[in-house]
Scaffold this motif. Structure first.
Motif, mmCIF file in Angstrom:
data_model
loop_
_atom_site.group_PDB
_atom_site.id
_atom_site.type_symbol
_atom_site.label_atom_id
_atom_site.label_comp_id
_atom_site.label_asym_id
_atom_site.label_seq_id
_atom_site.Cartn_x
_atom_site.Cartn_y
_atom_site.Cartn_z
ATOM 1 N N LEU A 233 0.835 -1.202 0.000
ATOM 2 C CA LEU A 233 0.000 0.000 0.000
ATOM 3 C C LEU A 233 0.871 1.253 0.000
ATOM 4 N N THR A 234 1.884 1.246 0.848
ATOM 5 C CA THR A 234 2.747 2.410 1.042
ATOM 6 C C THR A 234 3.958 1.975 1.866
ATOM 7 N N SER A 235 4.900 2.845 1.970
ATOM 8 C CA SER A 235 6.008 2.617 2.902
ATOM 9 C C SER A 235 5.880 3.545 4.108
ATOM 10 N N SER A 236 4.773 4.296 4.182
ATOM 11 C CA SER A 236 4.626 5.364 5.170
ATOM 12 C C SER A 236 3.499 5.115 6.167
ATOM 13 N N LEU A 237 3.838 5.041 7.435
ATOM 14 C CA LEU A 237 2.818 4.970 8.475
ATOM 15 C C LEU A 237 2.001 6.261 8.500
ATOM 16 N N THR A 238 2.649 7.382 8.252
ATOM 17 C CA THR A 238 1.930 8.664 8.219
ATOM 18 C C THR A 238 0.828 8.621 7.168
ATOM 19 N N GLU A 239 1.139 8.139 5.972
ATOM 20 C CA GLU A 239 0.121 8.055 4.917
ATOM 21 C C GLU A 239 -1.003 7.112 5.321
ATOM 22 N N PHE A 240 -0.665 5.991 5.922
ATOM 23 C CA PHE A 240 -1.675 5.041 6.390
ATOM 24 C C PHE A 240 -2.608 5.703 7.407
ATOM 25 N N LEU A 241 -2.042 6.396 8.392
ATOM 26 C CA LEU A 241 -2.850 7.051 9.425
ATOM 27 C C LEU A 241 -3.653 8.215 8.862
ATOM 28 N N GLN A 242 -3.112 8.929 7.881
ATOM 29 C CA GLN A 242 -3.858 10.011 7.239
ATOM 30 C C GLN A 242 -5.082 9.463 6.520
ATOM 31 N N ARG A 243 -4.945 8.306 5.889
ATOM 32 C CA ARG A 243 -6.095 7.679 5.231
ATOM 33 C C ARG A 243 -7.164 7.303 6.257
ATOM 34 N N PHE A 244 -6.729 6.752 7.387
ATOM 35 C CA PHE A 244 -7.692 6.434 8.437
ATOM 36 C C PHE A 244 -8.350 7.703 8.956
ATOM 37 N N LEU A 245 -7.573 8.754 9.165
ATOM 38 C CA LEU A 245 -8.125 10.026 9.632
ATOM 39 C C LEU A 245 -9.152 10.561 8.645
ATOM 40 N N PRO B 160 -15.550 7.521 2.321
ATOM 41 C CA PRO B 160 -14.760 8.057 1.207
ATOM 42 C C PRO B 160 -13.396 8.560 1.680
ATOM 43 N N GLY B 161 -12.365 8.165 0.951
ATOM 44 C CA GLY B 161 -11.005 8.559 1.296
ATOM 45 C C GLY B 161 -10.321 7.650 2.296
ATOM 46 N N GLY B 162 -11.062 6.662 2.817
ATOM 47 C CA GLY B 162 -10.530 5.781 3.859
ATOM 48 C C GLY B 162 -9.706 4.623 3.323
ATOM 49 N N LEU B 163 -9.434 3.697 4.204
ATOM 50 C CA LEU B 163 -8.533 2.595 3.878
ATOM 51 C C LEU B 163 -9.036 1.727 2.726
ATOM 52 N N TYR B 164 -10.312 1.383 2.714
ATOM 53 C CA TYR B 164 -10.796 0.509 1.635
ATOM 54 C C TYR B 164 -10.863 1.233 0.299
ATOM 55 N N GLN B 165 -11.204 2.520 0.295
ATOM 56 C CA GLN B 165 -11.175 3.266 -0.964
ATOM 57 C C GLN B 165 -9.737 3.344 -1.484
ATOM 58 N N TRP B 166 -8.801 3.508 -0.585
ATOM 59 C CA TRP B 166 -7.382 3.517 -0.957
ATOM 60 C C TRP B 166 -6.998 2.200 -1.627
ATOM 61 N N HIS B 167 -7.446 1.091 -1.062
ATOM 62 C CA HIS B 167 -7.189 -0.220 -1.670
ATOM 63 C C HIS B 167 -7.728 -0.244 -3.093
ATOM 64 N N GLN B 168 -8.961 0.248 -3.261
ATOM 65 C CA GLN B 168 -9.576 0.252 -4.592
ATOM 66 C C GLN B 168 -8.792 1.135 -5.562
ATOM 67 N N GLU B 169 -8.348 2.295 -5.099
ATOM 68 C CA GLU B 169 -7.562 3.194 -5.943
ATOM 69 C C GLU B 169 -6.274 2.524 -6.415
ATOM 70 N N LEU B 170 -5.717 1.667 -5.595
ATOM 71 C CA LEU B 170 -4.496 0.948 -5.942
ATOM 72 C C LEU B 170 -4.768 -0.330 -6.728
#
Length: 147
Positions: A114-126, A133-143
């Motif tokens: 998904l990423t190499s960044s914990l910050t990016e992961f936490l920003q998606r959760f935030l 919308p914009g959360g972890l599962y949408q991120w999965h779909q975008e990838l």
């Protein structure tokens, strides 16, 4: 990292969130010895500030170090699971690639980073929790990660 943790706490205060006190350096050292590789600087900073959190929204958690070490299924030679939702219905992990390189993956598709960044992961959760919308599962779909 401190600002991000504060923002997550503020967003979820009404629904309920427990931010655990930071880990001690000795706890991080013990964890690194157990998993067999050093944490990234980002994960180290996170765990020093907050040794995980439990969020009522989507029953999403960043697992405390002791919780990871409690079960041998939570870690392996070059990886460990650091986050889960709905009591381990889905899990995210960190994989160590060597030479100070890391990647975050979802246990459903462990070969896809998904990423190499914990910050990016936490920003998606935030931004969108797990499902919004914009959360972890949408991120999965975008990838292009199927669900």
């Amino acid at each position: 990292m401190r600002q991000l943790i504060t923002a997550i706490k503020q967003k979820h205060e009404k629904d309920g969130i427990d931010i655990y006190p930071g880990a001690m350096l000795s706890e991080i050292d013990t964890f690194e010895q157990k998993i067999g590789f050093p944490l990234s600087d980002e994960f180290r900073r996170f765990y020093l500030l907050c040794n995980g959190f439990g969020c009522n929204e989507d029953i999403f958690n960043i697992i405390p170090l002791a919780g990871i070490m409690e079960y041998a299924d939570n870690y392996g030679d070059n990886w460990f699971y650091f986050s889960e939702y709905m009591i381990y219905s889905d899990i995210w992990g960190l994989r160590y690639l060597g030479d100070c390189r890391y990647e975050i993956f979802n246990a459903t598709h462990p070969t896809i980073a998904l990423t190499s960044s914990l910050t990016e992961f936490l920003q998606r959760f935030l931004k969108g929790n797990v499902f919004d919308p914009g959360g972890l599962y949408q991120w999965h779909q975008e990838l292009g990660i199927p669900y």
